[in-house]
Write an enzyme that holds these catalytic residues in place. Sequence first.
Site, PDB file in Angstrom:
ATOM      1  N   GLU A  27     103.240 -22.022  60.975  1.00 43.98           N
ATOM      2  CA  GLU A  27     103.642 -21.674  59.607  1.00 43.98           C
ATOM      3  C   GLU A  27     103.150 -20.286  59.220  1.00 43.98           C
ATOM      4  O   GLU A  27     102.376 -20.130  58.286  1.00 43.98           O
ATOM      5  CB  GLU A  27     103.124 -22.735  58.627  1.00 43.98           C
TER       6      GLU A  27
ATOM      7  N   CYS B 222      92.221  -0.475  32.941  1.00 43.54           N
ATOM      8  CA  CYS B 222      90.885  -0.159  32.465  1.00 43.54           C
ATOM      9  C   CYS B 222      89.841  -0.949  33.250  1.00 43.54           C
ATOM     10  O   CYS B 222      89.116  -1.780  32.690  1.00 43.54           O
ATOM     11  CB  CYS B 222      90.780  -0.462  30.975  1.00 43.54           C
TER      12      CYS B 222
HETATM   13  C1  LIG Z   1      98.660 -18.960  53.699  1.00 42.68           C
HETATM   14  C2  LIG Z   1      98.924 -20.026  54.659  1.00 42.68           C
HETATM   15  C3  LIG Z   1      99.695 -19.783  55.800  1.00 42.68           C
HETATM   16  C4  LIG Z   1     100.229 -18.409  56.156  1.00 42.68           C
HETATM   17  O1  LIG Z   1      99.217 -17.589  56.623  1.00 42.68           O
HETATM   18  P1  LIG Z   1      99.518 -16.161  57.291  1.00 42.68           P
HETATM   19  O2  LIG Z   1      98.173 -15.729  57.734  1.00 42.68           O
HETATM   20  O3  LIG Z   1     100.121 -15.297  56.270  1.00 42.68           O
HETATM   21  O4  LIG Z   1     100.421 -16.389  58.448  1.00 42.68           O
HETATM   22  C5  LIG Z   1      99.973 -20.859  56.608  1.00 42.68           C
HETATM   23  N1  LIG Z   1      99.515 -22.100  56.340  1.00 42.68           N
HETATM   24  C6  LIG Z   1      98.757 -22.375  55.267  1.00 42.68           C
HETATM   25  C7  LIG Z   1      98.304 -23.753  55.020  1.00 42.68           C
HETATM   26  C8  LIG Z   1      98.423 -21.352  54.403  1.00 42.68           C
HETATM   27  O5  LIG Z   1      97.652 -21.618  53.353  1.00 42.68           O
END
Ligand SMILES: *Cc1c(COP(=O)(O)O)cnc(C)c1O
Length: 422
Positions: free
Chosen positions: A276, A344
């Site tokens: 992911e 600011c």
């Molecule tokens: C933020 C996040 C990702 C993506 O992370 P990257 O480092 O941008 O690839 C994947 N899985 C979870 C659970 C996340 O919180």
Amino acid sequence: MKFIGDKIAIGEIPVSELAERFGTPTYVYDEQKIRKNYRRAFNAFAKHYPDFKMFYAVKSCNNPAIVNILRQEGAGVDAASVNEILLAKHVGLGGEDVMFSGNFLSDEDIRQGLESGVIFNLDDISILPRLLKFGKPEILSFRVNPGYGKSNVGEFVTNAGPNAKFGIHPDKVMDAYRMAKEAGVKRFGAHMMTGSCITDAEYFPFVTGLLMDIIGKAGRELKIDFEFIDLGGGLGIPYKPGEAALDLEKAAELTAKMFRDKVAEYGLKPPQLKMEPARYFVGNAGYIIGRVHSIKESYKKIAGTDIGMNTLARPAMYGSYHHIYVDGKEQDPRAAIGLCGQLCENTDFWVKERELPSTIAEGDLVVVENAGAYGFGMSYQYNGRLRPAEVLVNGDEATLIRTREDFDDMIRHTFVPSRLKS
Ligand SMILES: *Cc1c(COP(=O)(O)O)cnc(C)c1O
């Protein structure tokens, strides 16, 4: 981004034209680049492990137009909250195309998460009894903290290991799956997300090995077949010129090998491999165009632009580096110059000193690179400096995909009791 002479263009459109049409500051995303990034990442892993699926962590850039690009490419959605599940549904994704990886969930989060019918990925064993009060998910996954994390953004986004708030301690993983199995859950997955922006290819097989040893033992002892194992995101991009890029092919090959070896070692039924990423898809496909409004010669020379820490929070928040170009002046001699926004707060002085074109002047356009991930999504309205517009470029076509906020947005949802009006 490319240079046409000394002029900067995104896709085929000069940034001066984009600034003229949409104003500044404006986030601009390059659709073709997002598609290429997705395909490169997907193919690298799918080549070595065909039962492979990628989810886009929408928190990194949540504009529905961007989410739709990744949906068209075949990605599911990784949602961090119920509203992000609703965002997935808004672009037509639901069910097992969505992973819900929230943490420290409220009862209401749990109830709505269950009702939504997406894959529940629990951050801790303690949430399971609360989840079971509301119902039994069709498929359940746990986020494991395998004891090690890493990140090029420093400690800030090291999401596993003893100092992380995320995931289940390895010693409790067996109990978590046992409890779920005894409660009658039939289908299982497993997950980790150990760090972000990692450009060391060896890291990915290493953490995969850690996760697989924990999950392999649970699967073998509890006789659980895992339908999927999700290795999280974290595929890194270089931010500084000259910084080494991740060797994606090597990371994918070694990770898939480790995965297959561990599946065999623990006698698991081969699960689907999931990942992911977010930064890798959208990070280098997003830019901010801003304008220099004033130049000050004080203790230092400082160029003030309309890109503040509220527009791009990462430098003030994490000390992150973002490369900056001055349109039409990149060939000019350089001098040490600071760059700030209009807020600011002195953290808004987000480039204390950098070699920039010495000819930088009022009215110039600056382009901030690698702003596609954790850019707009982290922007806010401090000082009445409101959130910028977002524009999608596809070749020689530019489309507004979010309007710039205005005063009505600033006071939206506020109410003044009548006694205060006299
Ligand atoms: C933020 C996040 C990702 C993506 O992370 P990257 O480092 O941008 O690839 C994947 N899985 C979870 C659970 C996340 O919180």
